[in-house]
Design an enzyme around this catalytic site. Structure first.
Site, PDB file in Angstrom:
ATOM      1  N   LYS A 141     -28.167 -68.870  -6.746  1.00 26.70           N
ATOM      2  CA  LYS A 141     -28.672 -68.675  -5.381  1.00 26.70           C
ATOM      3  C   LYS A 141     -29.888 -69.533  -5.100  1.00 26.70           C
ATOM      4  O   LYS A 141     -30.081 -69.984  -3.975  1.00 26.70           O
ATOM      5  CB  LYS A 141     -29.003 -67.195  -5.129  1.00 26.70           C
TER       6      LYS A 141
ATOM      7  N   LYS B 167     -14.374 -64.143  -0.439  1.00 26.78           N
ATOM      8  CA  LYS B 167     -14.649 -63.925   0.984  1.00 26.78           C
ATOM      9  C   LYS B 167     -15.465 -65.062   1.586  1.00 26.78           C
ATOM     10  O   LYS B 167     -15.483 -65.238   2.793  1.00 26.78           O
ATOM     11  CB  LYS B 167     -15.319 -62.576   1.217  1.00 26.78           C
TER      12      LYS B 167
ATOM     13  N   LYS C 269     -10.031 -67.650  -7.706  1.00 26.60           N
ATOM     14  CA  LYS C 269     -10.057 -66.293  -7.171  1.00 26.60           C
ATOM     15  C   LYS C 269     -10.189 -66.311  -5.647  1.00 26.60           C
ATOM     16  O   LYS C 269     -10.864 -67.172  -5.101  1.00 26.60           O
ATOM     17  CB  LYS C 269     -11.268 -65.559  -7.775  1.00 26.60           C
TER      18      LYS C 269
END
Ligand code: TRP
Length: 333
Positions: free
Chosen positions: A115, A200, A197
């Site tokens: 991040k 979202k 995978k």
């Protein structure tokens, strides 16, 4: 463990856009936990602000997330559902636990490294100490098990280390929790690249089916799904695209892989993809209907938030008061 009751705790980001991967791999099974555990599900709005948020959107997504989890089958009578910022004990305990967490430990967190690379203009202290807030979420409720995705395993392990360190100095303060990692057998892959995978946050929205996608969108996305060479509907390692679609079909219908192979024997990919789209849309329709009904009644959702926060606070206050006593804080009655 609270009294005789084993506790399960999970936090969910107020990010709305949940995928069928989230649904099949985790959320759909959440409701079974309440048979075995005292269960808490928390919408973690305090965690969300470690990256910049648009206030109106964060607020909207907080309602949406609560409604979506309820629509997916979490019954507020059987589970404590609440919003993190409404229970200030979380941030209060987080400060205390900060003093029992090492700089070096936090520096090793892979999510922090990822991040801070992604938000290099805003590497704030909250982003760094985020796992400590997560540990305080978990430890406040004397949690036994934490159902999470594999990406959160490292944070749960840090939480265990913090709890053990604290207990070493102040015995019998916290239950040391175990992560429960959702089975990789349930892993749903991207429709555009079945070796990856389903995520979202994928930029290619055709790769991802969201729980709230409408019927036409769902069917269109499955029609476009990448399949493999050949034309047989058969589960095989060298057919990751078709195999992924078969897993999805199996999850939504309860049919086994062999049954599916028989059902589509002699039929092509086109028929199969349409069928996967249809069963997905059919399965999600009642969830979506419930979601829209819940979201239409904001006052009822707010009443739910209030009840959930009161329930959660009762547990949180007991643990926090114990911690304060152990640390030597004067507490007035
Ligand atoms: N960090 C988790 C995530 O990003 C969310 C979370 C916050 C959580 N607090 C938690 C998960 C406590 C489990 C337990 O998905």
């Amino acid at each position: 463990m609270f009294g005789e009751q084993k506790v399960s705790y999970s936090g969910v980001q107020p990010s709305g856009n949940l995928t069928i991967g989230n649904y099949l791999g985790a959320i759909r099974n959440f409701s079974t936990y309440s048979e075995k555990y005292k269960t808490f599900y928390c919408v973690v709005d305090q965690h969300a602000i470690t990256v910049r948020q648009v206030p109106a959107e964060l607020r909207r997504r907080t309602y949406e997330t609560l409604a979506l989890y309820m629509a997916c089958g979490l019954d507020p009578e059987k589970n404590t559902l609440y919003v993190q910022s409404m229970v200030p004990e979380h941030t209060e305990l987080a400060w205390m636990l900060n003093c029992f967490t090492m700089f070096g430990e936090l520096s090793r967190m892979t999510q922090f490294k990822d991040k801070s690379a992604k938000h290099s203009d805003n590497i704030n202290a909250g982003l760094f100490t985020y796992p400590v807030l997560m540990a305080s979420d978990i430890l406040l409720y004397q949690t036994d098990v934490v159902p999470v995705g594999i990406d959160q395993k490292q944070h749960v392990e840090l939480c265990r280390d913090i709890a053990e360190r604290f207990n070493q100095i102040y015995p019998d303060t916290f239950t040391v929790p175990e992560p429960i990692i959702s089975r990789s057998g349930m892993k749903i892959m991207s429709l555009a690249d079945p070796t990856k995978k389903m995520s979202k946050s994928d930029e290619n929205t055709n790769a991802v089916v969201y729980i709230l996608d409408d019927r036409d969108t769902i069917i269109r996305k499955f029609k476009r799904a990448v399949t493999d060479s050949g034309s047989e509907v058969r589960y095989a390692e060298d057919k990751p695209g078709v195999s992924n679609l078969m897993s999805i079909y199996s999850c939504f219908t309860g049919k086994t892989i062999e049954e599916i192979e028989r059902e589509f024997n002699g039929k092509g990919y086109g028929d199969f993809k349409l069928a996967v789209g249809e069963v997905t849309a059919d399965a999600l329709a009642p969830v979506q209907e419930k979601y829209h009904a819940l979201l239409a009644d904001k006052a009822a959702l707010e009443a739910q938030m209030k009840k959930g926060a009161e329930e959660a606070s009762w547990y949180a206050r007991r643990t926090l008061s114990k911690v304060k006593k152990k640390l030597g804080f004067v507490q007035l009655r």
